[in-house]
Design a protein around this motif. Structure first.
Motif, PDB file in Angstrom:
ATOM      1  N   ASP A  14       0.830  -1.214   0.000  1.00 18.70           N
ATOM      2  CA  ASP A  14       0.000   0.000   0.000  1.00 18.70           C
ATOM      3  C   ASP A  14       0.861   1.260   0.000  1.00 18.70           C
ATOM      4  O   ASP A  14       0.509   2.260  -0.635  1.00 18.70           O
ATOM      5  CB  ASP A  14      -0.938   0.007   1.205  1.00 18.70           C
ATOM      6  N   THR A  15       1.979   1.212   0.710  1.00 17.70           N
ATOM      7  CA  THR A  15       2.894   2.354   0.711  1.00 17.70           C
ATOM      8  C   THR A  15       3.537   2.524  -0.665  1.00 17.70           C
ATOM      9  O   THR A  15       3.700   3.642  -1.162  1.00 17.70           O
ATOM     10  CB  THR A  15       3.975   2.180   1.783  1.00 17.70           C
ATOM     11  N   THR A  16       3.897   1.411  -1.283  1.00 19.67           N
ATOM     12  CA  THR A  16       4.485   1.457  -2.629  1.00 19.67           C
ATOM     13  C   THR A  16       3.568   2.183  -3.599  1.00 19.67           C
ATOM     14  O   THR A  16       3.985   3.136  -4.280  1.00 19.67           O
ATOM     15  CB  THR A  16       4.756   0.033  -3.145  1.00 19.67           C
ATOM     16  N   ILE A  17       2.321   1.740  -3.690  1.00 19.59           N
ATOM     17  CA  ILE A  17       1.440   2.344  -4.699  1.00 19.59           C
ATOM     18  C   ILE A  17       1.026   3.767  -4.305  1.00 19.59           C
ATOM     19  O   ILE A  17       0.687   4.567  -5.181  1.00 19.59           O
ATOM     20  CB  ILE A  17       0.209   1.458  -4.994  1.00 19.59           C
ATOM     21  N   TYR A  18       1.069   4.081  -3.013  1.00 21.36           N
ATOM     22  CA  TYR A  18       0.834   5.464  -2.605  1.00 21.36           C
ATOM     23  C   TYR A  18       1.885   6.380  -3.223  1.00 21.36           C
ATOM     24  O   TYR A  18       1.579   7.458  -3.725  1.00 21.36           O
ATOM     25  CB  TYR A  18       0.859   5.564  -1.075  1.00 21.36           C
ATOM     26  N   THR A  19       3.146   5.939  -3.222  1.00 21.92           N
ATOM     27  CA  THR A  19       4.199   6.767  -3.829  1.00 21.92           C
ATOM     28  C   THR A  19       4.070   6.784  -5.346  1.00 21.92           C
ATOM     29  O   THR A  19       4.389   7.790  -5.979  1.00 21.92           O
ATOM     30  CB  THR A  19       5.602   6.281  -3.418  1.00 21.92           C
ATOM     31  N   TYR A  20       3.583   5.688  -5.946  1.00 20.77           N
ATOM     32  CA  TYR A  20       3.341   5.685  -7.391  1.00 20.77           C
ATOM     33  C   TYR A  20       2.285   6.726  -7.757  1.00 20.77           C
ATOM     34  O   TYR A  20       2.382   7.391  -8.796  1.00 20.77           O
ATOM     35  CB  TYR A  20       2.839   4.318  -7.852  1.00 20.77           C
ATOM     36  N   SER A  21       1.259   6.818  -6.920  1.00 17.92           N
ATOM     37  CA  SER A  21       0.120   7.697  -7.239  1.00 17.92           C
ATOM     38  C   SER A  21       0.518   9.159  -7.339  1.00 17.92           C
ATOM     39  O   SER A  21      -0.176   9.950  -7.974  1.00 17.92           O
ATOM     40  CB  SER A  21      -0.985   7.529  -6.185  1.00 17.92           C
ATOM     41  N   LYS A  22       1.634   9.529  -6.704  1.00 19.46           N
ATOM     42  CA  LYS A  22       2.063  10.928  -6.727  1.00 19.46           C
ATOM     43  C   LYS A  22       2.701  11.310  -8.060  1.00 19.46           C
ATOM     44  O   LYS A  22       2.871  12.494  -8.345  1.00 19.46           O
ATOM     45  CB  LYS A  22       3.035  11.198  -5.573  1.00 19.46           C
ATOM     46  N   ARG A 249      14.645  -7.073   1.041  1.00 23.79           N
ATOM     47  CA  ARG A 249      14.467  -6.660   2.437  1.00 23.79           C
ATOM     48  C   ARG A 249      13.412  -7.536   3.096  1.00 23.79           C
ATOM     49  O   ARG A 249      12.218  -7.298   2.945  1.00 23.79           O
ATOM     50  CB  ARG A 249      13.996  -5.200   2.502  1.00 23.79           C
ATOM     51  N   LYS A 250      13.862  -8.559   3.791  1.00 28.39           N
ATOM     52  CA  LYS A 250      12.935  -9.440   4.504  1.00 28.39           C
ATOM     53  C   LYS A 250      12.976  -9.213   6.010  1.00 28.39           C
ATOM     54  O   LYS A 250      12.319  -9.941   6.756  1.00 28.39           O
ATOM     55  CB  LYS A 250      13.258 -10.901   4.179  1.00 28.39           C
ATOM     56  N   VAL A 251      13.758  -8.217   6.440  1.00 32.86           N
ATOM     57  CA  VAL A 251      13.886  -7.976   7.877  1.00 32.86           C
ATOM     58  C   VAL A 251      13.012  -6.812   8.351  1.00 32.86           C
ATOM     59  O   VAL A 251      13.022  -6.482   9.530  1.00 32.86           O
ATOM     60  CB  VAL A 251      15.362  -7.706   8.261  1.00 32.86           C
ATOM     61  N   PHE A 252      12.279  -6.187   7.430  1.00 36.41           N
ATOM     62  CA  PHE A 252      11.405  -5.087   7.837  1.00 36.41           C
ATOM     63  C   PHE A 252      10.311  -5.595   8.784  1.00 36.41           C
ATOM     64  O   PHE A 252       9.684  -6.621   8.525  1.00 36.41           O
ATOM     65  CB  PHE A 252      10.748  -4.435   6.632  1.00 36.41           C
ATOM     66  N   THR A 253      10.098  -4.859   9.847  1.00 35.83           N
ATOM     67  CA  THR A 253       9.026  -5.185  10.791  1.00 35.83           C
ATOM     68  C   THR A 253       8.045  -4.041  10.949  1.00 35.83           C
ATOM     69  O   THR A 253       6.969  -4.207  11.527  1.00 35.83           O
ATOM     70  CB  THR A 253       9.613  -5.535  12.178  1.00 35.83           C
ATOM     71  N   ASN A 254       8.412  -2.857  10.460  1.00 35.02           N
ATOM     72  CA  ASN A 254       7.575  -1.675  10.647  1.00 35.02           C
ATOM     73  C   ASN A 254       7.019  -1.210   9.304  1.00 35.02           C
ATOM     74  O   ASN A 254       7.768  -0.944   8.372  1.00 35.02           O
ATOM     75  CB  ASN A 254       8.384  -0.538  11.278  1.00 35.02           C
ATOM     76  N   PHE A 255       5.679  -1.120   9.239  1.00 39.02           N
ATOM     77  CA  PHE A 255       5.005  -0.702   8.010  1.00 39.02           C
ATOM     78  C   PHE A 255       3.990   0.382   8.322  1.00 39.02           C
ATOM     79  O   PHE A 255       3.573   0.540   9.470  1.00 39.02           O
ATOM     80  CB  PHE A 255       4.322  -1.904   7.351  1.00 39.02           C
ATOM     81  N   ILE A 256       3.602   1.120   7.314  1.00 42.49           N
ATOM     82  CA  ILE A 256       2.682   2.238   7.513  1.00 42.49           C
ATOM     83  C   ILE A 256       1.263   1.765   7.258  1.00 42.49           C
ATOM     84  O   ILE A 256       0.926   1.323   6.157  1.00 42.49           O
ATOM     85  CB  ILE A 256       3.038   3.407   6.572  1.00 42.49           C
ATOM     86  N   SER A 257       0.414   1.843   8.272  1.00 45.15           N
ATOM     87  CA  SER A 257      -0.969   1.374   8.153  1.00 45.15           C
ATOM     88  C   SER A 257      -1.929   2.485   7.761  1.00 45.15           C
ATOM     89  O   SER A 257      -2.955   2.235   7.126  1.00 45.15           O
ATOM     90  CB  SER A 257      -1.424   0.741   9.472  1.00 45.15           C
ATOM     91  N   ASN A 258      -1.614   3.724   8.129  1.00 44.50           N
ATOM     92  CA  ASN A 258      -2.494   4.851   7.822  1.00 44.50           C
ATOM     93  C   ASN A 258      -1.801   5.805   6.851  1.00 44.50           C
ATOM     94  O   ASN A 258      -0.888   6.528   7.222  1.00 44.50           O
ATOM     95  CB  ASN A 258      -2.874   5.589   9.110  1.00 44.50           C
ATOM     96  N   LEU A 259      -2.245   5.781   5.599  1.00 39.13           N
ATOM     97  CA  LEU A 259      -1.631   6.609   4.565  1.00 39.13           C
ATOM     98  C   LEU A 259      -2.341   7.943   4.361  1.00 39.13           C
ATOM     99  O   LEU A 259      -1.911   8.750   3.540  1.00 39.13           O
ATOM    100  CB  LEU A 259      -1.612   5.839   3.239  1.00 39.13           C
TER     101      LEU A 259
END
Length: 338
Positions: A14-22, A249-259
């Protein structure tokens, strides 16, 4: 941009496509076997379509004229990216350019880096599977079928690629790039197009030779732009890129839930972190957070080097010995770090 993706979307999607949308002057077409109702109509320049791996494989056979190609796993689709202009022709027929990219990316102001070469009508822009765009003509779209000569022998790299389910990197170094180099076709490359990482390292280190030795760094997405933030001789400095590639990157534990109304976030060893201000204190803090203990860094690096065959097939027992790769990193690349 044409992006088939088979299988469950990753947590950062969801964060990926949020940056695409810009990047509102670029249209992004996703093709997936996953539920798409959540995404339909969410962004005016991102479109989702249903498809199966088998259907993409069938289309590749039709446009290439080669039957019984190997494509039994989703990751193998990367090798077929140079065919997307033909496979998905009805979606790209009205565009001057089409392209492909990875989704383990964060896009900034990509147009700033590609508008110039587009205006000059380069045949190909970019050099990697994580972002390449192609000028949309029938002749250019079919160049993947051209043969080249290697070691005195005529070789068709496409045919060779279709004979195995293993990834051959036909979408970049071992395929389409070789074809472009052999025939002298136009290919625009910009060192600031992509901010890539040293993926075998635990912390997010840039692989850019200009900054790889900086003691502290992290990545920043700020109001539609992407930066490497790095510290040199006590000063905090910025280098803008078109996009960031967070490969393996398989060690990420923190993601953005509210965009909602997200303007700024940093990316560190642990993942994505929204921030409110871009100032010295905040950046100092996150650069320090992007720095694990020495033991953790050694353990992570050792796992990549000695427990996988990513860099060599030479091993004793269950231990791989990537000596040539390590020496190459130290002596030739000069970017080895723990």
């Amino acid at each position: 941009m044409i992006i088939p993706y088979i299988g469950k979307f990753p947590k950062y999607f969801d964060t990926t496509i949020y940056t695409y949308s810009k990047n509102q002057n670029i249209d992004w077409f996703f093709f997936t076997d996953q539920p798409i109702e959540k995404y339909n109509g969410k962004y005016k320049n991102i479109f989702f379509n249903k498809i199966t791996l088998e259907e993409i494989k069938y289309r590749a056979e039709i446009v290439s004229g080669k039957r019984d190609i190997e494509c039994d796993a989703p990751y193998k689709l990367c090798d077929y990216r140079p065919l997307y202009g033909e496979i998905f022709n009805k979606y790209v027929s009205d565009y001057q350019y089409w392209g492909y990219c990875d989704i383990d990316t964060v896009f900034g102001d990509i147009e700033k880096f590609i508008n110039g070469p587009i205006q000059k009508e380069y045949d190909k822009i970019g050099n990697w599977g994580h972002f390449t765009i192609i000028r949309n003509t029938p002749e250019i779209n079919h160049r993947y079928m051209l043969s080249i000569k290697e070691n005195g022998h005529q070789i068709n790299l496409f045919n060779k690629m279709t004979e195995t389910n293993d990834a051959t990197y036909f979408d970049e170094t071992s395929g389409i790039n070789k074809i472009y180099q052999y025939y002298g076709f136009e290919n625009y490359i910009n060192k600031d197009l992509c901010g890539d990482i040293l993926y075998e390292n635990l912390d997010l280190y840039s692989n850019d030779k200009r900054f790889v030795k900086s003691r502290r760094m992290c990545f920043l997405w700020n109001k539609g732009k992407t930066y490497l933030i790095y510290k040199n001789k006590g000063k905090i400095l910025f280098n803008e890129y078109g996009y960031i590639h967070l490969q393996k990157r398989k060690v990420f534990t923190n993601f953005i839930s509210n965009l909602d109304n997200l303007n700024t976030f940093v990316i560190t060893t642990t993942g994505y972190h929204p921030i409110n201000k871009v100032n010295k204190e905040t950046l100092e803090y996150w650069m320090d957070e992007n720095h694990s203990s020495f033991d953790a860094r050694v353990k992570y690096l050792s796992k990549w080097y000695f427990k996988t065959n990513k860099f060599t097939d030479v091993k004793i027992g269950n231990v791989y010995l990537p000596i040539k790769h390590i020496l190459w990193r130290i002596l030739k690349q000069k970017d080895f770090r723990i």
